[in-house]
Enzyme design. Structure first.
Site, PDB file in Angstrom:
ATOM      1  N   TYR A 143      64.462  28.751  48.747  1.00 46.02           N
ATOM      2  CA  TYR A 143      63.818  27.582  49.345  1.00 46.02           C
ATOM      3  C   TYR A 143      62.809  26.925  48.401  1.00 46.02           C
ATOM      4  O   TYR A 143      62.541  25.742  48.511  1.00 46.02           O
ATOM      5  CB  TYR A 143      63.074  27.978  50.624  1.00 46.02           C
ATOM      6  CG  TYR A 143      63.916  28.044  51.867  1.00 46.02           C
ATOM      7  CD1 TYR A 143      65.076  28.808  51.918  1.00 46.02           C
ATOM      8  CD2 TYR A 143      63.534  27.358  53.016  1.00 46.02           C
ATOM      9  CE1 TYR A 143      65.824  28.885  53.076  1.00 46.02           C
ATOM     10  CE2 TYR A 143      64.271  27.433  54.183  1.00 46.02           C
ATOM     11  CZ  TYR A 143      65.415  28.191  54.210  1.00 46.02           C
ATOM     12  OH  TYR A 143      66.147  28.265  55.359  1.00 46.02           O
ATOM     13  N   LYS A 194      71.318  41.352  47.786  1.00 42.86           N
ATOM     14  CA  LYS A 194      72.669  41.159  47.243  1.00 42.86           C
ATOM     15  C   LYS A 194      72.566  41.627  45.791  1.00 42.86           C
ATOM     16  O   LYS A 194      72.859  40.881  44.850  1.00 42.86           O
ATOM     17  CB  LYS A 194      73.062  39.672  47.380  1.00 42.86           C
ATOM     18  CG  LYS A 194      74.518  39.376  47.067  1.00 42.86           C
ATOM     19  CD  LYS A 194      75.512  39.906  48.082  1.00 42.86           C
ATOM     20  CE  LYS A 194      76.932  39.729  47.568  1.00 42.86           C
ATOM     21  NZ  LYS A 194      77.950  40.345  48.449  1.00 42.86           N
ATOM     22  N   ASP A 226      75.949  40.953  53.208  1.00 39.25           N
ATOM     23  CA  ASP A 226      77.219  40.744  53.922  1.00 39.25           C
ATOM     24  C   ASP A 226      77.470  41.891  54.910  1.00 39.25           C
ATOM     25  O   ASP A 226      77.865  41.672  56.057  1.00 39.25           O
ATOM     26  CB  ASP A 226      78.394  40.526  52.955  1.00 39.25           C
ATOM     27  CG  ASP A 226      78.416  41.495  51.788  1.00 39.25           C
ATOM     28  OD1 ASP A 226      77.483  42.313  51.653  1.00 39.25           O
ATOM     29  OD2 ASP A 226      79.384  41.446  51.002  1.00 39.25           O
ATOM     30  N   ASP A 250      66.594  33.844  57.046  1.00 42.88           N
ATOM     31  CA  ASP A 250      66.859  32.671  57.894  1.00 42.88           C
ATOM     32  C   ASP A 250      68.188  32.854  58.617  1.00 42.88           C
ATOM     33  O   ASP A 250      68.289  32.683  59.834  1.00 42.88           O
ATOM     34  CB  ASP A 250      66.902  31.409  57.023  1.00 42.88           C
ATOM     35  CG  ASP A 250      67.208  30.159  57.838  1.00 42.88           C
ATOM     36  OD1 ASP A 250      66.577  29.984  58.898  1.00 42.88           O
ATOM     37  OD2 ASP A 250      68.085  29.384  57.431  1.00 42.88           O
ATOM     38  N   ASP A 254      68.948  34.003  62.960  1.00 42.07           N
ATOM     39  CA  ASP A 254      69.740  33.271  63.968  1.00 42.07           C
ATOM     40  C   ASP A 254      70.839  34.175  64.525  1.00 42.07           C
ATOM     41  O   ASP A 254      71.127  34.166  65.725  1.00 42.07           O
ATOM     42  CB  ASP A 254      70.387  32.012  63.374  1.00 42.07           C
ATOM     43  CG  ASP A 254      69.505  30.776  63.538  1.00 42.07           C
ATOM     44  OD1 ASP A 254      68.271  30.926  63.481  1.00 42.07           O
ATOM     45  OD2 ASP A 254      70.047  29.670  63.729  1.00 42.07           O
TER      46      ASP A 254
HETATM   47  C1  IPM Z   1      63.614  28.311  60.547  1.00 40.01           C
HETATM   48  C2  IPM Z   1      64.239  26.957  60.351  1.00 40.01           C
HETATM   49  C3  IPM Z   1      63.649  26.335  59.098  1.00 40.01           C
HETATM   50  C4  IPM Z   1      64.027  27.199  57.921  1.00 40.01           C
HETATM   51  C5  IPM Z   1      64.023  24.864  58.852  1.00 40.01           C
HETATM   52  C6  IPM Z   1      63.730  24.000  60.049  1.00 40.01           C
HETATM   53  C7  IPM Z   1      63.349  24.328  57.614  1.00 40.01           C
HETATM   54  O1  IPM Z   1      65.625  27.059  60.283  1.00 40.01           O
HETATM   55  O2  IPM Z   1      62.375  28.379  60.674  1.00 40.01           O
HETATM   56  O3  IPM Z   1      64.332  29.301  60.600  1.00 40.01           O
HETATM   57  O4  IPM Z   1      65.120  27.065  57.357  1.00 40.01           O
HETATM   58  O5  IPM Z   1      63.200  28.047  57.534  1.00 40.01           O
HETATM   59 MN    MN Z   2      66.394  29.067  60.680  1.00 41.61          MN
END
Ligand code: IPM
Ligand code: MN
Length: 376
Positions: A143, A194, A226, A250, A254
């Site tokens: 990032y 990785k 992975d 990240d 999710d």
């Molecule tokens: C998160 C979000 C952010 C990230 C975005 C909105 C920049 O997906 O906080 O997980 O990628 O860190």
């Molecule tokens: Mn995210």
């Protein structure tokens, strides 16, 4: 205690859920005799519209004054043109906020509540006992590494690259947070990398081993990203603390949210070395349901609980909020969880406001004659 809290509602459902979280914080303050004051400012797309930047100077100032920051969400289709310059992208405001205040450690707890056992698309027996904490590095890696776009037209570069760049110190400080956290839990860290392919991830692994040596009571293992993606689904209950770099954390967070049943339930804390923190629900701005009262306020309210714990040191109050949420989910749920009530007519499907009321009216957040909430 006195605390000054900056509120950054942001976009989509952000204002609705930060409003709910603020009400919970206000009630905690009243009941436990604290003095919290709040200051609201703009971030993300809303700030682009009003001030032509996703992170106005006034917002940075407000956050600088604050003991802690509560954020809703940023982003939405209105601002999602991928060729827009950085200053027109809501996400850039959030990234800049993380960078400015050095919020390098992002904590994302994922817990399956017994009441919501049926809320996952996975087989319920797979998720029994899931209680994990993702510790994601937040101010380095892909990032924030060197980045370049080449070509005549900056809106349509002919070549572009990002760099996964880590310094030893960046890995070390977040690894320490993960190992410390494991001490308060089941004493296990799974570090994700990785290292079979990437140089930055070989450095990651070596530094994690070095930190691990200072925590002989914590068991640690290295898992390739992975394989980790697969294990999170096939045997999620085996994980305790999951330590990962910015991009992998990240993605895996999710994925892990699916275990809990709804993204709307999950909180997060982003911490700096000073104790100041940024607290936000993991769900995004959900523009499709914004303004309808359909948002699940639980992620934001649990983020407020993390704020009480990590920035204000109010463990009892934090636990009282968490208890209230667990209890309330036994009788009321927002629409995102409607499919899993299985026709149980004791559970009401409610809007954001009524869900918040349900949480506020739980005994653990009620008035006490003794000082302190949760001192039952
Ligand atoms: C998160 C979000 C952010 C990230 C975005 C909105 C920049 O997906 O906080 O997980 O990628 O860190
Ligand atoms: Mn995210």
């Amino acid at each position: 205690m006195k605390a000054h809290i900056a509120i950054l509602p942001g976009d989509g459902i952000g204002p609705e859920v930060t409003d709910a979280a603020r009400r919970v914080l206000e009630q905690v303050a009243t009941v436990a005799g604290h003095d919290f004051d709040f200051e609201t400012s703009a971030v993300g797309g809303e700030a682009i519209d009003r001030f032509d930047t996703p992170l106005p100077e006034a917002t940075v100032k407000s956050c600088t004054r604050a003991d802690a920051i509560l954020l809703g969400a940023v982003g939405g289709p209105r601002w999602s043109d991928p060729s827009a310059p950085e200053r027109r992208r809501p996400e850039a405001g959030l990234l800049e906020l993380r960078r400015t205040f050095g919020f390098f450690a992002n904590l994302r707890p994922v817990k399956v509540l017994p009441a919501l056992r049926d809320a996952t698309p996975l087989r319920p027996d797979r998720i029994d006992g899931v209680d994990l904490l993702i510790v994601r590095e937040l101010t380095g890696g892909l990032y924030f590494g060197p980045r370049r776009e080449e070509g005549e037209d900056p809106r349509q570069p002919k070549a572009a690259w990002d760099t996964m760049f880590y310094r030893e110190e960046e890995v070390e400080r977040v690894a320490r947070i993960a190992f410390e956290a494991a001490r308060g839990r089941r004493h296990k860290v799974a570090s994700i990398d990785k290292a079979n392919v990437l140089a930055s991830m070989r450095l990651w692994r070596r530094v994690v081993d070095r930190v691990a040596a200072d925590f002989p009571d914590v068991e640690h293992q290295h898992v390739l990203v992975d394989a980790a993606a697969m294990h999170l689904i096939t045997r999620p209950a085996d994980f305790d603390v999951v330590l990962a770099g910015n991009l992998f954390g990240d993605i895996l967070s999710d994925e892990a949210s699916v275990l809990a049943g709804s993204l709307g339930l999950l909180p997060s804390a982003s911490l700096s070395a000073t104790g100041k923190g940024l607290y936000e629900p993991v769900h995004g701005s959900a523009p499709d349901i914004a303004g309808q009262g359909a948002a699940n306020p639980v992620g934001a309210i649990l983020s407020a609980a993390m704020l009480l714990r990590h920035s204000l040191g109010l463990e009892q109050e934090a636990a009282a909020v968490e208890t209230a949420v667990e209890e309330a989910l036994g009788t009321a749920r927002t629409r995102d969880l409607a499919a899993v009530t299985n026709g149980d007519d004791r559970i009401r499907i409610v809007d954001t406001e009524a869900m918040t009321e349900e949480i506020l009216s739980q005994p653990s957040l009620g008035r006490r004659t003794t000082a302190g909430v949760g001192a039952v």
